[in-house]
Motif scaffolding. Structure first.
Motif, mmCIF file in Angstrom:
data_model
loop_
_atom_site.group_PDB
_atom_site.id
_atom_site.type_symbol
_atom_site.label_atom_id
_atom_site.label_comp_id
_atom_site.label_asym_id
_atom_site.label_seq_id
_atom_site.Cartn_x
_atom_site.Cartn_y
_atom_site.Cartn_z
ATOM 1 N N ALA A 192 1.000 -1.340 -0.043
ATOM 2 C CA ALA A 192 -0.135 0.101 -0.301
ATOM 3 C C ALA A 192 0.644 1.112 -0.164
ATOM 4 O O ALA A 192 1.994 1.145 0.653
ATOM 5 N N GLY A 193 0.243 2.306 -0.687
ATOM 6 C CA GLY A 193 1.027 3.435 -0.722
ATOM 7 C C GLY A 193 0.567 4.444 0.588
ATOM 8 O O GLY A 193 0.240 3.987 1.551
ATOM 9 N N GLN A 194 0.293 5.639 0.199
ATOM 10 C CA GLN A 194 0.385 6.473 1.273
ATOM 11 C C GLN A 194 -1.387 7.021 1.357
ATOM 12 O O GLN A 194 -1.745 7.118 2.633
ATOM 13 N N GLY A 195 -2.183 6.737 0.518
ATOM 14 C CA GLY A 195 -3.542 7.229 0.523
ATOM 15 C C GLY A 195 -4.538 5.897 0.828
ATOM 16 O O GLY A 195 -3.976 4.643 0.688
ATOM 17 N N LYS A 196 -5.788 6.278 1.107
ATOM 18 C CA LYS A 196 -6.877 5.327 1.063
ATOM 19 C C LYS A 196 -7.039 4.405 0.166
ATOM 20 O O LYS A 196 -6.892 3.130 0.220
ATOM 21 N N ALA A 197 -6.952 5.194 -1.090
ATOM 22 C CA ALA A 197 -7.175 4.384 -2.366
ATOM 23 C C ALA A 197 -6.126 3.414 -2.480
ATOM 24 O O ALA A 197 -6.078 2.054 -2.902
ATOM 25 N N ASP A 198 -4.848 3.531 -2.179
ATOM 26 C CA ASP A 198 -3.716 2.699 -2.335
ATOM 27 C C ASP A 198 -4.039 1.312 -1.153
ATOM 28 O O ASP A 198 -3.826 0.225 -1.653
ATOM 29 N N ALA A 199 -4.472 1.847 -0.092
ATOM 30 C CA ALA A 199 -4.701 0.662 0.940
ATOM 31 C C ALA A 199 -5.996 -0.135 0.569
ATOM 32 O O ALA A 199 -5.679 -1.116 0.782
ATOM 33 N N ASP A 200 -6.992 0.609 -0.105
ATOM 34 C CA ASP A 200 -8.098 -0.460 -0.571
ATOM 35 C C ASP A 200 -7.459 -1.388 -1.623
ATOM 36 O O ASP A 200 -7.972 -2.356 -1.797
ATOM 37 N N LYS A 201 -6.638 -0.840 -2.531
ATOM 38 C CA LYS A 201 -6.185 -1.957 -3.403
ATOM 39 C C LYS A 201 -5.275 -3.032 -3.015
ATOM 40 O O LYS A 201 -5.668 -4.150 -3.340
ATOM 41 N N ALA A 202 -4.574 -2.708 -1.921
ATOM 42 C CA ALA A 202 -3.868 -3.771 -1.306
ATOM 43 C C ALA A 202 -4.430 -4.658 -0.700
ATOM 44 O O ALA A 202 -4.283 -5.770 -0.555
ATOM 45 N N ALA A 203 -5.807 -4.035 0.028
ATOM 46 C CA ALA A 203 -6.677 -4.902 0.897
ATOM 47 C C ALA A 203 -7.410 -5.742 -0.076
ATOM 48 O O ALA A 203 -7.708 -7.071 0.306
ATOM 49 N N PHE A 204 -7.730 -5.362 -1.116
ATOM 50 C CA PHE A 204 -8.482 -5.989 -2.343
ATOM 51 C C PHE A 204 -7.602 -7.415 -2.626
ATOM 52 O O PHE A 204 -8.169 -8.608 -2.760
ATOM 53 N N LEU A 205 -6.283 -7.042 -2.992
ATOM 54 C CA LEU A 205 -5.524 -8.288 -3.386
ATOM 55 C C LEU A 205 -5.200 -9.300 -2.227
ATOM 56 O O LEU A 205 -5.424 -10.381 -2.938
ATOM 57 N N ARG A 206 -5.251 -8.695 -1.063
ATOM 58 C CA ARG A 206 -5.178 -9.868 -0.036
ATOM 59 C C ARG A 206 -6.381 -10.479 0.192
ATOM 60 O O ARG A 206 -6.483 -11.720 0.623
ATOM 61 N N ASP A 207 -7.451 -9.881 -0.226
ATOM 62 C CA ASP A 207 -8.747 -10.540 0.139
ATOM 63 C C ASP A 207 -9.059 -11.819 -1.059
ATOM 64 O O ASP A 207 -9.470 -12.863 -0.893
ATOM 65 N N VAL A 208 -8.525 -11.551 -2.356
ATOM 66 C CA VAL A 208 -8.704 -12.333 -3.256
ATOM 67 C C VAL A 208 -7.639 -13.456 -3.269
ATOM 68 O O VAL A 208 -7.937 -14.703 -3.539
ATOM 69 N N ARG A 209 -6.463 -13.102 -2.340
ATOM 70 C CA ARG A 209 -5.464 -14.131 -2.254
ATOM 71 C C ARG A 209 -6.018 -15.171 -1.433
ATOM 72 O O ARG A 209 -5.873 -16.337 -1.091
ATOM 73 N N ASP A 210 -6.607 -14.432 -0.060
ATOM 74 C CA ASP A 210 -6.858 -15.425 0.999
ATOM 75 C C ASP A 210 -8.179 -16.039 0.352
ATOM 76 O O ASP A 210 -8.315 -17.388 0.886
ATOM 77 N N GLY A 211 -9.152 -15.590 -0.382
ATOM 78 C CA GLY A 211 -10.155 -16.214 -0.802
ATOM 79 C C GLY A 211 -9.959 -17.621 -1.672
ATOM 80 O O GLY A 211 -10.517 -18.694 -1.666
ATOM 81 N N ALA A 212 -8.648 -17.293 -2.254
ATOM 82 C CA ALA A 212 -8.426 -18.490 -3.126
ATOM 83 C C ALA A 212 -7.871 -19.805 -2.445
ATOM 84 O O ALA A 212 -8.069 -20.776 -3.091
ATOM 85 N N CYS A 213 -7.596 -19.638 -1.307
ATOM 86 C CA CYS A 213 -7.175 -20.786 -0.447
ATOM 87 C C CYS A 213 -8.352 -21.704 -0.121
ATOM 88 O O CYS A 213 -7.926 -22.796 0.085
ATOM 89 N N GLY A 214 -9.465 -21.272 -0.381
ATOM 90 C CA GLY A 214 -10.577 -22.217 -0.140
ATOM 91 C C GLY A 214 -10.914 -23.042 -1.252
ATOM 92 O O GLY A 214 -11.662 -24.087 -1.274
ATOM 93 N N VAL A 215 -10.254 -22.953 -2.437
ATOM 94 C CA VAL A 215 -10.556 -23.567 -3.693
ATOM 95 C C VAL A 215 -9.234 -24.147 -4.656
ATOM 96 O O VAL A 215 -9.419 -25.050 -5.420
ATOM 97 N N PHE A 216 -8.172 -23.520 -4.314
ATOM 98 C CA PHE A 216 -6.980 -24.124 -4.860
ATOM 99 C C PHE A 216 -6.085 -24.887 -3.833
ATOM 100 O O PHE A 216 -6.329 -24.248 -2.547
ATOM 101 N N SER A 217 -5.328 -25.594 -4.176
ATOM 102 C CA SER A 217 -4.578 -26.376 -3.333
ATOM 103 C C SER A 217 -3.235 -25.746 -2.917
ATOM 104 O O SER A 217 -2.629 -25.810 -1.749
ATOM 105 N N THR A 218 -2.917 -24.839 -4.013
ATOM 106 C CA THR A 218 -1.630 -23.933 -3.688
ATOM 107 C C THR A 218 -1.805 -22.647 -4.221
ATOM 108 O O THR A 218 -2.408 -22.122 -5.122
#
Length: 246
Positions: A192-218
């Motif tokens: 994440a960068g300095q602003g809220k928009a950057d933090a939201d993008k980083a949070a989105f990427l972590r959400d989709v990474r974490d959610g993938a763990c429920g359907v992919f083995s790796t």
């Protein structure tokens, strides 16, 4: 009195067992994806046993394609490919535009194992789109990737184990293009960068990474090592009940 007490105890235990039975029945009805013996249904939310059920499709190409058909995923079954060594596939499909899938892949027409395709469908519907709406207030229109099939060993080495890419059993995700035109990339927005928009993008990427763990083995991300600084690696390697999510 003793006989009466024993009878009462029996009735109490029967009542308890009946209550447990009704509770289990209600649970199975409301959350079939959390029960190991219910068939996999791509229209259901991701549950505790979804990943293992997808893994169980390894030797059931016809059953896997039937799941895609029932879910409205448009695809073309690819002919078997013998790549020599430990490369090639006999259970791959090429994802086509349209059907019930609301987004596209770039480059278009990516070919992956059927198990990867089934996991992608669930991930798109249950993880990616909800996370994009919640974090970024827009849907995702396109997912950019670095490809699937590649006859190579892990990390492109000259020796050692072959990558899941060698059997089209993996896909590397690089970025997401939103319906409003914004592009969220792993390499550019994981930190994440300095602003809220950057933090939201980083949070989105972590959400989709974490959610993938429920359907992919790796599931491997920039948190795993520098080789994954610019993409997520998803695959369906056989890992039993366990998975790798980093």
């Amino acid at each position: 009195m003793k006989a009466l007490s024993a009878g009462v105890r029996t009735l109490v235990w029967l009542a308890v067992l009946a209550a447990i039975g009704f509770a289990l029945y209600a649970f199975v009805r409301s959350r079939p994806q959390d029960v190991p013996w219910t068939p996999l249904d791509l229209s259901q939310p991701i549950g505790m046993f979804t990943r293992s059920k997808i893994g169980g499709l390894k030797d059931d190409f016809a059953g896997c394609r039937a799941l895609l058909d029932a879910a409205g995923v448009r695809y073309t079954a690819l002919p078997p490919r013998d790549g020599g060594a430990q490369c090639g596939y006999d259970d791959a499909v090429r994802l086509n535009a349209g059907g019930s899938r609301d987004l596209a892949y770039a480059p278009a027409g990516v070919g992956v194992s059927c198990r990867v395709a089934a996991a992608l469908a669930l991930w798109e519907w249950q993880v990616v789109q909800p996370a994009a709406q919640a974090r970024l207030r827009s849907g995702v229109a396109r997912i950019e990737h670095f490809g699937s099939y590649s006859c190579r060993r892990l990390y492109g080495r000259d020796s050692g184990a072959f990558s899941e890419h060698s059997t089209a059993n993996a896909l590397d995700i690089a970025a997401f293009v939103l319906e409003d035109g914004r592009r969220i990339s792993v390499v550019g927005d994981w930190t994440a960068g300095q602003g809220k928009a950057d933090a939201d993008k980083a949070a989105f990427l972590r959400d989709v990474r974490d959610g993938a763990c429920g359907v992919f083995s790796t599931v491997l991300s920039p948190d795993y090592n520098a080789a994954h600084r610019d993409h997520f690696h998803f695959d369906q390697a056989s890992r039993g009940m366990g998975g790798a999510c980093r």
